[in-house]
Scaffold this active site. Structure first.
Site, PDB file in Angstrom:
ATOM      1  CB  CYS A 102      -1.010   0.100   1.326  1.00  0.00           C
ATOM      2  SG  CYS A 102      -0.160   0.375   2.735  1.00  0.00           S
ATOM      3  CB  CYS A 171      12.707 -10.410  12.167  1.00  0.00           C
ATOM      4  SG  CYS A 171      13.655 -11.441  10.796  1.00  0.00           S
TER       5      CYS A 171
END
Length: 184
Positions: A102, A171
């Protein structure tokens, strides 16, 4: 006589006030209009914006139409790319990281660190709304899943083994990120 003097004064003062008011000019503020534009264009994805922060409510079927298959697998099905294979795991270039689905601003390169885990790692997100979390008990593990705060796409996981000042390690999957280098 007093009334004539008052009328004469009013007849003289009213035009004077009108002329004074007309002679005043409104102060013009020196403002610049800043038009924020996408730094990345994805013509086939109408939801992609580097500037719009409106929360999206898009069906998985619609995401499947607008995202490449590998991006869809990671971001909508919480798949994970293999370690040491993503394009950003070992990058130290200065710039900004956005959501690959997005365009939401996620991280600045100043928060990226070498974790040696095989995925790009950050110790803090850009702002408190850019990444959201949910518990992830998949694969027989208890983890915290990191999701895009705008589209809800899977980015990776959050761990408590990062460097100071936060002690966190975001991560992330490289494929879930877009990168725009700082202009020189």
């Amino acid at each position: 006589m007093k009334t004539k003097t008052q009328i004469f004064s009013l007849c003289f003062l009213i035009p004077l006030f009108i002329l004074q008011a007309c002679g005043q000019s409104a102060k013009k503020q020196n403002t610049k209009t800043v038009v924020m534009e996408n730094k990345i264009t994805k013509p086939g994805n109408p939801y992609y914006s580097n500037t719009d922060t409106t929360k999206l409510n898009v069906t998985d079927a619609e995401w499947k139409k607008v995202l490449p298959e590998d991006v869809y697998d990671v971001m909508r099905n919480a798949d994970t790319e293999r370690p040491f294979t993503g394009k950003y795991w070992n990058t130290d270039e200065k710039g900004t990281y956005y959501c690959a689905s997005c365009g939401n601003l996620l991280f600045r390169s100043g928060a990226k660190f070498a974790s040696s885990c095989g995925w790009p790692s950050f110790f803090e997100q850009d702002n408190k709304k850019s990444v959201v979390y949910k518990n992830d008990n998949s694969l027989g593990m208890e983890r915290i899943e990191a999701l895009c705060g705008r589209c809800g796409g899977h980015l990776g996981h959050l761990f408590d083994d990062g460097p100071e000042p936060t002690g966190k390690r975001y991560c992330m999957n490289s494929i879930a990120l877009d990168f725009v280098p700082d202009s020189k």
